[in-house]
Write a protein that holds these residues in place. Structure first.
Motif, PDB file in Angstrom:
ATOM      1  N   UNK A 306       0.783  -1.291  -0.003  1.00 37.52           N
ATOM      2  CA  UNK A 306       0.051   0.104  -0.015  1.00 37.52           C
ATOM      3  C   UNK A 306       0.864   1.298   0.104  1.00 37.52           C
ATOM      4  N   UNK A 307       2.118   0.974   0.072  1.00 32.32           N
ATOM      5  CA  UNK A 307       2.990   2.246  -0.060  1.00 32.32           C
ATOM      6  C   UNK A 307       4.251   2.116  -1.014  1.00 32.32           C
ATOM      7  N   UNK A 308       4.785   3.168  -1.467  1.00 32.09           N
ATOM      8  CA  UNK A 308       5.971   2.976  -2.085  1.00 32.09           C
ATOM      9  C   UNK A 308       7.103   2.480  -1.111  1.00 32.09           C
ATOM     10  N   UNK A 309       7.147   2.670   0.119  1.00 32.32           N
ATOM     11  CA  UNK A 309       8.273   2.035   1.028  1.00 32.32           C
ATOM     12  C   UNK A 309       7.969   0.865   1.105  1.00 32.32           C
ATOM     13  N   UNK A 310       6.814   0.369   1.143  1.00 27.85           N
ATOM     14  CA  UNK A 310       6.733  -1.146   1.137  1.00 27.85           C
ATOM     15  C   UNK A 310       6.812  -1.965  -0.123  1.00 27.85           C
ATOM     16  N   UNK A 311       6.599  -1.320  -1.175  1.00 30.44           N
ATOM     17  CA  UNK A 311       6.690  -1.962  -2.569  1.00 30.44           C
ATOM     18  C   UNK A 311       8.003  -2.009  -2.989  1.00 30.44           C
ATOM     19  N   UNK A 312       8.865  -0.931  -2.736  1.00 30.56           N
ATOM     20  CA  UNK A 312      10.082  -0.739  -3.645  1.00 30.56           C
ATOM     21  C   UNK A 312      11.009  -1.862  -3.059  1.00 30.56           C
ATOM     22  N   UNK A 313      11.318  -2.288  -2.053  1.00 29.27           N
ATOM     23  CA  UNK A 313      12.142  -3.588  -1.856  1.00 29.27           C
ATOM     24  C   UNK A 313      11.703  -4.766  -2.389  1.00 29.27           C
ATOM     25  N   UNK A 314      10.141  -4.964  -2.214  1.00 32.23           N
ATOM     26  CA  UNK A 314       9.821  -6.155  -3.149  1.00 32.23           C
ATOM     27  C   UNK A 314       9.987  -6.133  -4.675  1.00 32.23           C
ATOM     28  N   UNK A 315       9.832  -5.180  -5.232  1.00 28.71           N
ATOM     29  CA  UNK A 315       9.974  -4.719  -6.525  1.00 28.71           C
ATOM     30  C   UNK A 315      11.647  -5.137  -7.071  1.00 28.71           C
ATOM     31  N   UNK A 316      12.493  -4.625  -6.035  1.00 27.32           N
ATOM     32  CA  UNK A 316      13.876  -4.806  -6.117  1.00 27.32           C
ATOM     33  C   UNK A 316      14.012  -6.173  -6.088  1.00 27.32           C
ATOM     34  N   UNK A 317      13.496  -6.842  -5.275  1.00 26.64           N
ATOM     35  CA  UNK A 317      13.890  -8.356  -5.323  1.00 26.64           C
ATOM     36  C   UNK A 317      13.338  -9.213  -6.341  1.00 26.64           C
ATOM     37  N   UNK A 318      12.172  -8.882  -6.814  1.00 27.16           N
ATOM     38  CA  UNK A 318      11.613  -9.375  -8.053  1.00 27.16           C
ATOM     39  C   UNK A 318      12.721  -9.122  -9.402  1.00 27.16           C
ATOM     40  N   UNK A 319      13.368  -7.635  -9.390  1.00 23.79           N
ATOM     41  CA  UNK A 319      14.025  -7.539 -10.525  1.00 23.79           C
ATOM     42  C   UNK A 319      15.328  -8.350 -10.122  1.00 23.79           C
ATOM     43  N   UNK A 320      15.858  -8.639  -8.990  1.00 25.29           N
ATOM     44  CA  UNK A 320      16.982  -9.330  -9.210  1.00 25.29           C
ATOM     45  C   UNK A 320      16.645 -10.852  -9.636  1.00 25.29           C
ATOM     46  N   UNK A 321      15.365 -11.253  -9.268  1.00 21.39           N
ATOM     47  CA  UNK A 321      14.902 -12.691  -9.748  1.00 21.39           C
ATOM     48  C   UNK A 321      15.154 -12.857 -11.117  1.00 21.39           C
ATOM     49  N   UNK A 322      14.570 -11.758 -11.688  1.00 18.75           N
ATOM     50  CA  UNK A 322      14.372 -11.658 -13.265  1.00 18.75           C
ATOM     51  C   UNK A 322      15.773 -11.820 -13.795  1.00 18.75           C
ATOM     52  N   UNK A 323      16.716 -11.155 -13.265  1.00 24.10           N
ATOM     53  CA  UNK A 323      18.208 -10.958 -13.862  1.00 24.10           C
ATOM     54  C   UNK A 323      18.596 -12.592 -13.579  1.00 24.10           C
ATOM     55  N   UNK A 324      18.432 -13.043 -12.333  1.00 25.82           N
ATOM     56  CA  UNK A 324      18.893 -14.522 -12.466  1.00 25.82           C
ATOM     57  C   UNK A 324      18.148 -15.232 -13.509  1.00 25.82           C
ATOM     58  N   UNK A 325      16.922 -15.261 -13.609  1.00 32.96           N
ATOM     59  CA  UNK A 325      15.975 -16.112 -14.507  1.00 32.96           C
ATOM     60  C   UNK A 325      16.828 -16.065 -16.039  1.00 32.96           C
ATOM     61  N   UNK A 326      17.268 -14.663 -16.275  1.00 32.08           N
ATOM     62  CA  UNK A 326      17.946 -14.478 -17.608  1.00 32.08           C
ATOM     63  C   UNK A 326      19.359 -15.277 -17.602  1.00 32.08           C
ATOM     64  N   UNK A 327      19.993 -15.461 -16.544  1.00 31.75           N
ATOM     65  CA  UNK A 327      21.286 -16.274 -16.517  1.00 31.75           C
ATOM     66  C   UNK A 327      21.027 -17.618 -16.617  1.00 31.75           C
ATOM     67  N   UNK A 328      20.020 -18.268 -15.965  1.00 27.93           N
ATOM     68  CA  UNK A 328      19.316 -19.629 -16.201  1.00 27.93           C
ATOM     69  C   UNK A 328      18.973 -19.800 -17.473  1.00 27.93           C
TER      70      UNK A 328
END
Length: 562
Positions: A306-328
């Motif tokens: 419900x807030x930028x503060x709550x969403x930002x770290x989760x979105x960053x973690x998803x972005x990191x997962x997507x980079x890992x997915x690309x490498x795989x």
């Protein structure tokens, strides 16, 4: 062999669209996509198909209204892809807005597999629900529904997948179930959930629940509906285009949910320029990465923030997962191509690949890549639990993949353990020992259902683009429109001289191309490192490249012939 041909443009529709105020280029593009009148391009919510047309939706609204009145505990069981995640978020947010007590579970792909299985019911029962509500799954969950009912738990299914021979014995809302006359069969799972919320709100209105108070505005959920609809690659018929256009408008106005805005930021994209490309190729993959590599609960948590503060770290973690997915993906793709290098794919009607150590969450992407490269229906398998292997398939125009698997299953009843999906994508599981037998059976069915002409790659374009149309305003206008599956983004072809070319990022070509009238244009050919000859016939999309505040027209090269 690849054949390039211009789309047919009905002249009467093209002329009428011009008379109604569209530019000649827009009239040509829309007429070629079946638009006969400008009114079909009106994307206001008032033009949505009414919810009443969906079979059982009135009963579903009443059941949910009863649950709210009795303060029953509703538990959403979601799918682990972007459609399932957005459908879950829409259900969670919408039901809470309407007064429900609601929670969710999402199966871990690697532990439980897909859908409302008896094992998922056992997991769900730990939350003591009175009502299980499935989103983007359930139409094939005969055993799961029976298991829930045996525990005294009621089940309401919302889904959009094609049904099997037997339906679960419970209330179902699905435009593709037998007897449903809803005019759009192409709703994504998130679209079905949105419609169920509309029916529920109407029922609550009838019960005068909102007397003296402001009704909840379900339009606040449309950014999530748009994201799930585009990411699931369902056909963008007129009804879906309304849902997507309205969601994009919310994003561009800065009124999207905190999680969606955070995903834009993590991807380095700007929400006020939101496009279908962003949803399908930028946000969608980041959301899907959670379900592919770990647990979609992370993606849903981001969408529920419900807030930028709550969403930002989760979105960053998803972005990191997507980079890992690309490498795989890079490693698996190289291995798949090495396997196929020893096979004469041209003589085959299908591709089936299996390697035990491949990542189960990435096989669908590899199937898509191999399908694109070789233009054959492709299914890629990896090890599942025990002696099972799990496969994900992608098809080509001319072969309905789910129906093909159904035919294999009917001819070999002991072969496929379970399967489901759509015309262009499907999933299934087998015993590892049966892979070779399945490969032969699938090849035989594909050979029977397709001819040599189906296996010839055909690229439809919108013809040649006039020199004056290589303009920034044209590219910007086209970029903001709703394009996608069944309503393809404009693609053109023409002859060019290669003025400059250099390799960037090790596997992409950055180009300068001159058209026959001497206009020099920037261009990119992604995923291709081989140098081009001096003269080429290129199939391309026109877009905008922005660098250090400078905006220029840039072509994206999709195919090259000499």
């Amino acid at each position: 062999m690849t054949t390039i041909s211009p789309r047919t443009v009905p002249s009467a529709a093209e002329s009428l669209l011009c008379e109604q105020g569209l530019s000649p280029l827009e009239a040509r593009l829309y007429a070629a996509r079946g638009i006969a009148n400008r009114s079909e391009l009106e994307h206001e919510l008032a033009h949505l198909l009414p919810f009443h047309g969906l079979k059982n939706i009135i009963a579903a609204g009443k059941r949910l209204a009863d649950a709210i009145a009795a303060k029953e505990r509703i538990l959403i069981v979601a799918d682990y892809d972007a459609d399932g995640a957005t459908a879950c978020a829409v259900g969670m947010r919408g039901l809470a807005m309407l007064g429900a007590v609601v929670d969710f579970v999402v199966p871990n792909r690697f532990e439980y597999g897909y859908g409302l299985t008896p094992e998922i019911v056992e997991l769900a029962a730990q939350k003591s629900p009175d009502l299980i509500l499935t989103v983007d799954n359930g139409i094939a969950s005969v055993a799961g529904v029976a298991a829930a009912q045996a525990r005294g738990i009621d089940v309401l299914i919302t889904d959009h997948h094609l049904p099997g021979d037997e339906l679960p014995a419970t209330l179902i809302v699905n435009p593709n179930q037998p007897g449903c006359t809803f005019a759009s069969k192409n709703l994504a799972g998130v679209g079905v959930m949105f419609y169920v919320l509309m029916a529920l709100r109407a029922e609550l209105r009838e019960r005068q629940v909102f007397a003296g108070i402001k009704e909840p505005n379900l339009a606040t959920l449309l950014d999530l509906v748009a994201l799930g609809t585009v990411a699931d690659v369902v056909r963008l018929d007129g009804n879906n285009r309304i849902l997507v256009e309205q969601g994009l408008k919310r994003m561009r106005a800065g009124r999207a949910s905190a999680g969606v805005l955070a995903l834009f930021t993590a991807a380095g994209r700007l929400p006020y320029k939101a496009s279908c490309f962003d949803l399908g190729f930028t946000l969608g993959p980041r959301l899907n990465a959670a379900g592919r590599l770990d647990d979609m609960s992370l993606g849903i948590a981001c969408l529920l923030a419900d807030s930028e503060a709550a969403a930002t770290p989760l979105a960053k973690e998803l972005d990191g997962m997507n980079r890992e997915r690309r490498e795989i993906e890079v490693g698996m793709r190289a291995e798949a191509e090495a396997i196929l290098a020893g096979i004469n794919v041209e003589d085959a009607y299908s591709i089936s690949l299996y390697q035990g150590d491949w990542h189960q969450g990435v096989v669908g992407i590899i199937a898509s890549r191999m399908k694109d490269r070789f233009h054959r229906p492709t299914i890629v398998f990896a090890d599942g639990n025990d002696d099972e292997i799990k496969g994900s398939g992608r098809s080509i125009p001319g072969l309905h993949l789910r129906d093909a698997l159904d035919l294999v299953s009917k001819r070999h009843p002991d072969l496929i353990l379970k399967f489901g999906g759509h015309a262009m994508a499907a999933g299934l599981s087998l015993r590892q020992a049966d892979f070779a037998r399945f490969k032969a059976a699938f090849e035989a069915v594909c050979h029977e259902l397709m001819d040599a002409d189906t296996l010839e790659r055909k690229i439809e374009t919108d013809g040649e683009l006039a020199t004056e149309s290589f303009a920034l305003d044209v590219a910007e206008t086209l970029d903001t429109q709703v394009w996608g599956q069944g309503f393809p983004a404009p693609m053109f072809h023409g002859e060019f001289t290669v003025v400059e070319q250099r390799l960037v990022g090790e596997r992409h070509l950055k180009l300068k191309l001159a058209n026959p009238h001497g206009l020099v244009l920037d261009a990119m050919r992604f995923g291709h490192a081989d140098p081009l000859p001096l003269k080429i016939m290129a199939v391309y999309r026109i877009g905008v490249n922005e660098f250090r505040g400078n905006r220029v027209v840039q072509l994206q090269i999709e195919h090259v012939g000499e």
